[in-house]
Design a protein around this motif. Structure first.
Motif, PDB file in Angstrom:
ATOM      1  N   ASP A 218      54.068  26.370  30.352  1.00  0.00           N
ATOM      2  CA  ASP A 218      53.092  25.991  29.320  1.00  0.00           C
ATOM      3  C   ASP A 218      51.669  26.190  29.816  1.00  0.00           C
ATOM      4  O   ASP A 218      50.811  26.704  29.105  1.00  0.00           O
ATOM      5  N   THR A 219      51.443  25.756  31.054  1.00  0.00           N
ATOM      6  CA  THR A 219      50.100  25.874  31.619  1.00  0.00           C
ATOM      7  C   THR A 219      49.672  27.339  31.686  1.00  0.00           C
ATOM      8  O   THR A 219      48.590  27.710  31.240  1.00  0.00           O
ATOM      9  N   LEU A 220      50.564  28.178  32.204  1.00  0.00           N
ATOM     10  CA  LEU A 220      50.219  29.590  32.346  1.00  0.00           C
ATOM     11  C   LEU A 220      49.958  30.221  30.983  1.00  0.00           C
ATOM     12  O   LEU A 220      49.053  31.029  30.817  1.00  0.00           O
ATOM     13  N   SER A 222      48.823  28.852  28.401  1.00  0.00           N
ATOM     14  CA  SER A 222      47.595  28.380  27.766  1.00  0.00           C
ATOM     15  C   SER A 222      46.398  29.281  28.067  1.00  0.00           C
ATOM     16  O   SER A 222      45.441  29.301  27.306  1.00  0.00           O
ATOM     17  N   PHE A 223      46.465  29.998  29.175  1.00  0.00           N
ATOM     18  CA  PHE A 223      45.349  30.888  29.483  1.00  0.00           C
ATOM     19  C   PHE A 223      45.454  32.141  28.628  1.00  0.00           C
ATOM     20  O   PHE A 223      46.524  32.748  28.570  1.00  0.00           O
ATOM     21  N   PRO A 224      44.350  32.514  27.979  1.00  0.00           N
ATOM     22  CA  PRO A 224      44.388  33.835  27.351  1.00  0.00           C
ATOM     23  C   PRO A 224      44.689  34.844  28.447  1.00  0.00           C
ATOM     24  O   PRO A 224      44.069  34.815  29.518  1.00  0.00           O
ATOM     25  N   ARG A 225      45.687  35.678  28.195  1.00  0.00           N
ATOM     26  CA  ARG A 225      46.224  36.558  29.215  1.00  0.00           C
ATOM     27  C   ARG A 225      45.129  37.363  29.927  1.00  0.00           C
ATOM     28  O   ARG A 225      45.036  37.369  31.148  1.00  0.00           O
ATOM     29  N   LEU A 226      44.308  38.034  29.129  1.00  0.00           N
ATOM     30  CA  LEU A 226      43.312  38.924  29.723  1.00  0.00           C
ATOM     31  C   LEU A 226      42.292  38.136  30.528  1.00  0.00           C
ATOM     32  O   LEU A 226      41.833  38.581  31.575  1.00  0.00           O
ATOM     33  N   VAL A 227      41.952  36.937  30.033  1.00  0.00           N
ATOM     34  CA  VAL A 227      40.965  36.114  30.732  1.00  0.00           C
ATOM     35  C   VAL A 227      41.492  35.732  32.109  1.00  0.00           C
ATOM     36  O   VAL A 227      40.802  35.866  33.119  1.00  0.00           O
ATOM     37  N   LEU A 228      42.752  35.297  32.153  1.00  0.00           N
ATOM     38  CA  LEU A 228      43.347  34.947  33.433  1.00  0.00           C
ATOM     39  C   LEU A 228      43.369  36.158  34.369  1.00  0.00           C
ATOM     40  O   LEU A 228      43.017  36.069  35.553  1.00  0.00           O
ATOM     41  N   ILE A 230      41.475  38.918  34.324  1.00  0.00           N
ATOM     42  CA  ILE A 230      40.187  39.383  34.853  1.00  0.00           C
ATOM     43  C   ILE A 230      39.638  38.385  35.864  1.00  0.00           C
ATOM     44  O   ILE A 230      39.006  38.775  36.839  1.00  0.00           O
ATOM     45  N   THR A 231      39.928  37.116  35.666  1.00  0.00           N
ATOM     46  CA  THR A 231      39.463  36.127  36.627  1.00  0.00           C
ATOM     47  C   THR A 231      40.082  36.369  37.996  1.00  0.00           C
ATOM     48  O   THR A 231      39.394  36.435  39.012  1.00  0.00           O
TER      49      THR A 231
END
Lengths: 379, 333, 334, 324
Positions: A218-220, A222-228, A230-231
């Protein structure tokens, strides 16, 4: 078919030697025949029209030339070998004893869009592997006399024009395909393996294990895929390896969810209970009874995931977070063209079309697999 | 009796699928008298449910009622009605109740709303009046506290109560004919008994005619005046309930009766019918029952028998050549 | 019902902690000195040393973690290295812009997607259905940033060479408003903003719209097969009523949950589309921050994105529970 | 009396927790099985009869230890099944088997019939290779299928044939005791009779002991030696088949029998119609679980407050009722 003795097989051999696919066509197996003819003719065309570049393989000594050379050989061998053997005897495919996989393949074969996707995908991979033989330009070499060759519109010399450094766009797209088409497989491989494992463990054991794993998923998610992505990639130095690994390590949760759901519903099925009543152990139940039954949805998810990953990778390279220049990738070719979008529209347009067609082919295959593997459509 | 209210003649409903033609209902004819209960009995895949759906013209594509089929309701020929005129018939002159009370009610609308909907549509009455009628109907089918039940959603009722609500919905517009498609199959025995009693009582009170479809011979024996036995899309035998159950003429009916376990007698073995129900995609040639029939001879394999004899017609060549009846058939399997 | 909402709220709390922890772990796992993320030409070495102390980086990891939690939960997202002001303040400017863009797209996605899906389901196997299916396939196979570029190329530039092309269908290629925005009347401001929203929201939303259409189609087809649809037809209801009253509500219920699923997807797309259209939102902020190696801003933006997704999921779930009469019951039974 | 029963079930209880409220705390239990005691003698067929949700299938799974009971004991051939270790449990699995209701769900769609049977033989080390192939052929023959059918997949069979495969799987390990959980409910009438006869033949041939679970009383009339009637997790009547069918004691059994639709119009007595619905085990009433629906004229406070116990009522019949 079996009645045709030595005479028949000699005839078939000579027909196949003339052109693979002929015997199949003569037998009325149109699909097999035509695809073999197409394979043989295209391989021969590469050999004839790109003969000087094929020869160059031995002098240049670069690995991609050798890959192309082996592909060409393999393609020719496959065409002639299949030309002799394909469709022999198997024409009387009996319905009895056909496994669910065989039935799924038969369903898939009947699905014309899906088969189109499959052909498109095979063609894409052949083109990618044969890249050095299909163009007379180099992807990343910048000529001294830039002003003369930059931003040339599409023409016979430059099928898709040239970019701001005067590089041939068609060549760059050919070479750029490698990244899109290879990254997908590795990343999907990692994410499917991880996702299936986590999903199966979570679903089968349930309880605390399940709760903890699913909260993590669930936690993973929750992050917009691309945002995670690029971070993480920005913190490390962007490179193909980092992109592949990070893609693989961040995309598994959706597979895990699918697998977990399937396992949960399978656990309620009576044949699992019967297996337990027979005294089968957990590993055996998971391997023999659960995994084969979740494989279908996993394969579908993997195929659709391939298309998705190509899109994500394109986005990353568009942002400059994937393969560093001058290595071409479809995404960074689009970025290159963005500055001069109005003056040289072709630079950004063609790689985009390449992405669309590649993703379409994976999605067509994925949809076809879904239809073919969905047990609800049968019984 | 003033002539039948519903006449079905040579009804053929075929499914034109990619895998070929499925002749689900293949030349079914029967009459339904006013106030009569006609039982249709048969095993799975024999076409009994499709027959009911065909009467309401609710067969989903690729299913189609073939030309030359006639379904007459009074003086109206249903197969030729426009879609709009047919809608006037559905839920109004002919209603239907289904097997699964769990899934046959729309889960997101209230019971009362779903009943009132039909009333408002066919009677052209307002919201309040529709609601009132809905409450009245719920009371009629024996739900306690009908006014309060109106605003319940289907999931708040038990299986038996849901089937009562379905019946209330079907009867809300005083139909002439009620089609009941296995209405008690999904219910527990004790609940089934209640629903059967309710249907009998309501039919007497409201005077409608009913077609009652079931695979359970016992249920049909209990509720029907007349019975038709279906097999492989055809009627194999037709007659008064009493006659069918005590003096079956067709070997299939006979086999079916004997293979049904009884409560009263303890037998060492049950009689059986060999083989299994054929697939609707490939009905056997000749008499469709011949591969499972203990008496079958050459003629049965080639020629299709018509419904022979008058008062209890049976689709069997034995009617013409009774001497062919074999011992093996008597012994049963 | 209230118990359900309350419980759903409680479930979101560990999620927020999970997100915070994950961001913290990413920071810790990143190669090199954790302080490296602050190493920036504009930051003097003595300031770095000071920050190291301020951030407690000389402390053990678990204490750092607790401090990190404390500061983020109290709304202190740190300070931007390039703009020298609180990240919270920067994001406060950016969040409404991103929400405006994603919200418009979301509206577009569901309006268009559902409408097309219904048409397809009702006309299953027709030519129209096949054409729409094929069109949708191509659309959701398109990268949003490329589509954005193509839209700019055609609808912002090429059409200016076409004489008969109506003025109203020419759109600005970038930005959120025109240069003279401040001088416009309220209505003028509104239409100007709308004008600027058209291309980015299409680029952002169209692929999700295609997938909503696909979902609606299959959901409708599934519902149309249900027994209660047959019941509705057996009542003599006209087909319109059957579809719009009996099928649609059932088919649309599961689509509500998609709302929460599409948002992370939309936010991903927003990063790309905001870059393409120079839209001053969070996506643009995170992109700029990466370009300028302003890592505190990157981490904080990531965190805010994730929390927004959690909130959206929460809203979707609660909405679903409110609309579906069955859900309360099931929750109670379990 | 000297021969001990094969299976002794005593005070078997299974509660499933109901979670509710803000924190999902357990707020009560579904008393799916609530104190069932039953002996099954070697070679006999005991029928366990009841309506949906009465706990009969749960009881079956508890007896085979496919579920862990909340309380109670199951003694199989003198051994407590709950105390078995791994090898003991494997031996038990070889001696006690189960046949399921749903002929579609009970076979793995991705395995051939032969593979299903060979797996059972393999796991218990009964036969391998050639010998296993021979065993499979024999098994298929025993249940009325062809040896060639071993190479086919479940979806290629009709419902009745699949049920035969399910029976063959249970027989593969040469068990003594078989639980048949509604084995014919999903089958057509004509096929149902074939399967019932097959079960009877196999019992004779292999000296099997059956626990036959069903909701359909008429099915067990000719098969069962003894009948146990269950209502909301409890046994309400237990007795010889003839006594239960001929002279039912408990009001529920009477109602159940009278509700079964029968063909012969003269064969039936007065129909007892019960009011109300089958209760739910989550909200079982205090006292006699049947009292809200009980048509007995003398039902009173005792029925509402005190749970009746299963008692000997003469003639080998037991019933749990205050009013007999």
């Amino acid at each position: 078919m079996s009645a045709s003795g030595g005479n028949g097989s000699r005839k078939r051999l000579s027909a196949a030697a003339l052109l693979p696919g002929l015997p199949q066509l003569l037998r009325g197996q149109r699909r097999a025949g035509l695809s073999l003819v197409a394979l043989a003719l295209s391989m021969l065309a590469v050999l004839v029209f790109g003969f000087d570049r094929v020869l160059a393989t031995f002098t240049v000594g670069r690995i991609d030339y050798w890959v192309a050379f082996l592909t060409l050989l393999a393609g020719l061998a496959a065409a002639w070998w299949l030309g002799v053997s394909w469709g022999r005897g198997s024409s009387e495919d009996s319905a009895a004893g056909a496994s669910q996989w065989a039935i799924a393949w038969r369903e898939f074969e009947k699905n014309r869009p899906a088969m189109l996707g499959l052909y498109l995908m095979v063609a894409l991979y052949l083109v990618t592997l044969l890249a050095p033989y299909l163009t007379s330009y180099e992807p990343s070499v910048i000529v001294d006399d830039i002003m003369r060759v930059r931003h040339l519109a599409p023409s016979q010399d430059h099928l898709m024009g040239t970019d701001k450094y005067g590089r041939d766009v068609y060549t760059r797209i050919l070479y750029g395909a490698r990244i899109s088409l290879s990254i997908g497989f590795i990343a999907v491989g990692i994410s499917i393996a991880l996702g299936t494992l986590v999903g199966a463990v979570s679903g089968y054991f349930g309880g605390v294990v399940d709760a903890v794993l699913m909260r993590f998923v669930d936690t993973l998610i929750s992050f917009p895929r691309l945002v995670l992505l690029i971070t993480v990639i920005a913190l490390f130095q962007p490179s193909i390896l980092v992109v592949v690994v990070v893609l693989g390590l961040t995309l598994w949760p959706s597979t895990a969810r699918i697998v977990r759901g399937e396992v949960l519903s399978l656990r309620e099925r009576e044949f699992i209970e019967a297996a337990r009543a027979l005294g089968l152990g957990s590993p055996r139940i998971i391997l023999r009874h659960i995994i084969p039954n979740v494989l279908g949805p996993v394969i579908v998810a993997a195929t659709l995931g391939l298309g998705n990953i190509i899109l994500i990778e394109a986005g990353l390279s568009f942002l400059g977070l994937s393969a560093p220049p001058p290595t071409p990738s479809w995404g960074n070719i689009i970025t290159d063209g963005r500055e001069y979008l109005v003056e040289a529209w072709w630079v950004s347009t063609f790689p985009g079309l390449a992405i669309v067609f590649t993703v379409v082919s994976f999605n067509l295959i994925g949809d076809g697999l879904r239809d073919a593997l969905d047990p609800r459509l049968r019984v | 009796m003033s002539g039948p209210i519903l006449q079905v003649e040579n009804l053929r409903t075929y499914f034109h699928t990619a895998d070929g033609l499925v002749r689900a209902v293949d030349g079914v004819s029967f009459n339904l008298g006013r106030g009569e209960t006609l039982g249709i009995v048969g095993e799975s895949g024999c076409g009994k449910s499709i027959t009911c759906l065909s009467i309401l013209r609710l067969v989903d594509p690729p299913g189609r009622i073939e030309p030359d089929s006639t379904i007459r309701l009074g003086d109206r020929e249903l197969t030729r009605l426009s879609e709009a005129a047919m809608r006037e018939v559905r839920g109004n002159a002919i209603s239907m109740i289904f097997q699964e009370p769990m899934t046959s009610l729309n889960p997101v609308w209230t019971i009362g709303g779903q009943i009132a909907e039909a009333v408002r549509l066919h009677r052209g009455v307002g919201r309040a009046e529709g609601r009132e009628r809905a409450a009245e109907m719920l009371g009629l089918v024996g739900l306690a506290n009908p006014q309060r039940r109106l605003d319940d959603y289907p999931h708040e009722l038990s299986g038996g109560m849901r089937q009562r609500a379905m019946i209330a919905m079907a009867l809300a517009c005083d139909p002439d004919v009620l089609l009941a498609d296995e209405p008690t199959t999904a219910l527990d025995v004790t609940i089934q008994a209640e629903i059967l009693d309710l249907l009998c009582e309501l039919q007497e009170r409201l005077g409608m005619a009913m077609i009652f479809v079931s695979h359970d011979l016992g249920v049909v024996a209990q509720i029907a005046d007349r019975v038709i036995v279906m097999y492989a899309g055809q009627v194999l035998e037709e007659g008064a309930t009493e006659g069918i159950f005590s003096r079956p003429r067709h070997p299939y009916t006979e086999g079916l009766l004997r293979s049904t376990p009884k409560l009263t007698a303890k037998l060492p073995r049950l009689a059986t019918i060999a083989g299994s129900v054929p697939s609707p995609k490939r009905w056997p040639a000749g008499c469709r029952f011949h591969p499972r029939c203990p008496h079958a001879w050459d003629r049965c394999r080639e020629d299709v028998p018509p419904l022979l004899a008058v008062d209890q017609p049976s689709r069997c060549w034995l009617e013409e050549e009774p001497q062919r009846r074999t011992r093996r058939g008597e012994a049963g399997g | 019902m209230t118990a359900y909402i309350f419980r759903r709220l409680l479930q979101a709390i560990p999620l927020v902690f999970g997100i915070l922890t994950l961001v913290f772990v990413i920071l810790q796992v990143a190669p090199g000195d954790p302080m490296a993320i602050y190493m920036h030409p504009s930051v003097a070495p003595e300031v770095l040393e000071q920050m190291r102390e301020n951030y407690g980086l000389d402390q053990p990891v678990h204490i750092q973690y607790v401090r990190w939690l404390k500061s983020f939960l109290s709304g202190d997202l740190g300070t931007s290295l390039t703009q020298n002001r609180p990240i919270a303040a920067i994001l406060a400017e950016r969040i409404p812009n991103t929400l405006l863009l994603s919200g418009t797209s979301l509206l577009l996605i569901f309006a268009i997607g559902i409408a097309i899906g219904i048409v397809q389901a009702v006309r299953q196997h027709s030519k129209l259905d096949h054409a729409l299916t094929l069109g949708a396939l191509f659309i959701y196979s398109m990268p949003s940033f490329w589509l954005g570029l193509m839209l700019i190329l055609i609808l912002a530039y090429r059409v200016h060479w076409v004489e008969w092309w109506p003025e109203a269908l020419k759109f600005p290629p970038s930005g959120m408003d025109s240069v003279n925005y401040d001088l416009l009347s309220t209505w003028g401001k509104f239409t100007d903003r709308l004008d600027h929203l058209v291309l980015p929201s299409i680029a952002l939303g169209v692929s999700s719209a295609a997938s909503v259409a696909r979902y609606t189609r299959s959901s409708m087809l599934e519902v149309i097969r249900q027994d209660y649809i047959r019941t509705a037809r057996a009542k003599g209801l006209p087909e319109r009523t059957v579809i719009l009253k009996h099928a649609l509500k059932n088919a649309l219920l599961p689509i509500i949950t998609l709302l929460g699923l599409y948002l992370p997807f939309l936010f991903s797309g927003a990063v790309l589309v905001e870059v393409v259209f120079a839209w001053p939102g969070m996506g643009r902020a995170i992109y700029d921050a990466i370009q300028q190696r302003d890592y505190p801003t990157v981490m904080a933006t990531t965190f805010v994105f994730a929390v927004m997704v959690v909130i959206a999921n929460l809203i979707a779930d609660i909405l679903y529970a409110v609309v579906d009469p069955r859900i309360r019951y099931e929750r109670e039974r379990r | 009396m000297s021969v001990p029963p094969l299976v002794e079930v005593s005070d078997l209880v299974k509660h499933f927790p109901i979670r509710k409220g803000v924190l999902g705390r357990t707020q009560g239990h579904v008393r799916a099985v609530d104190g069932v005691s039953l002996d099954i003698r070697r070679g006999e067929t005991v029928a366990l009869v009841g309506e949906s949700g009465c706990g009969k299938s749960t009881t079956a799974r508890l007896i085979l230890r496919l579920l862990e009971p909340t309380a109670g004991r199951v003694i199989f051939d003198g051994q407590d099944t709950l105390a078995l270790d791994r090898t003991g449990l494997m031996r038990f699995r070889r001696r006690a088997q189960i046949i399921f209701q749903d002929p579609f769900g009970s076979l793995n769609p991705r395995m051939t019939v032969g593979a299903v049977l060979r797996e059972a033989l393999h796991v218990h080390g009964i036969a391998r290779g050639e010998a296993a192939a021979r065993c499979v052929a024999e098994l298929l023959d025993a249940v009325g299928l062809h040896a060639d059918d071993a190479g086919r997949y479940p979806h290629e069979f009709s419902g009745g044939q699949r049920q035969r495969v399910g029976i063959a799987r249970a027989l593969a390990v040469e068990p003594e005791f078989i639980v048949a959980d509604e084995p014919v409910s999903a089958l057509d009438v004509s096929v149902q009779a074939q399967v019932l006869n097959l079960l009877a033949d196999l019992q004779q041939r292999f000296r099997l002991t059956y626990l036959f679970i069903t909701h359909d009383l008429s099915v067990v009339r000719h098969l069962a030696d003894r009948v146990a009637v269950m209502y909301l997790g409890r046994l309400v009547e237990l007795g010889d088949s003839d006594s239960v069918f001929g002279d039912p004691l408990h009001p529920y059994t009477r109602a159940l029998l009278s509700a079964v639709p029968v063909l012969e119009s003269e064969g039936r007595g007065q129909r007892i119609v019960l009011s109300g619905d089958v209760g739910h085990a989550a909200s079982a009433p205090p006292g006699c679980p049947f009292h809200p629906r009980c048509p007995h004229p003398e039902k009173d406070e005792t029925c509402r407050a005190v749970v009746p116990v299963l008692e000997e009522r003469g003639g080998g019949a037991q019933a749990a009722c205050h009013r007999i």
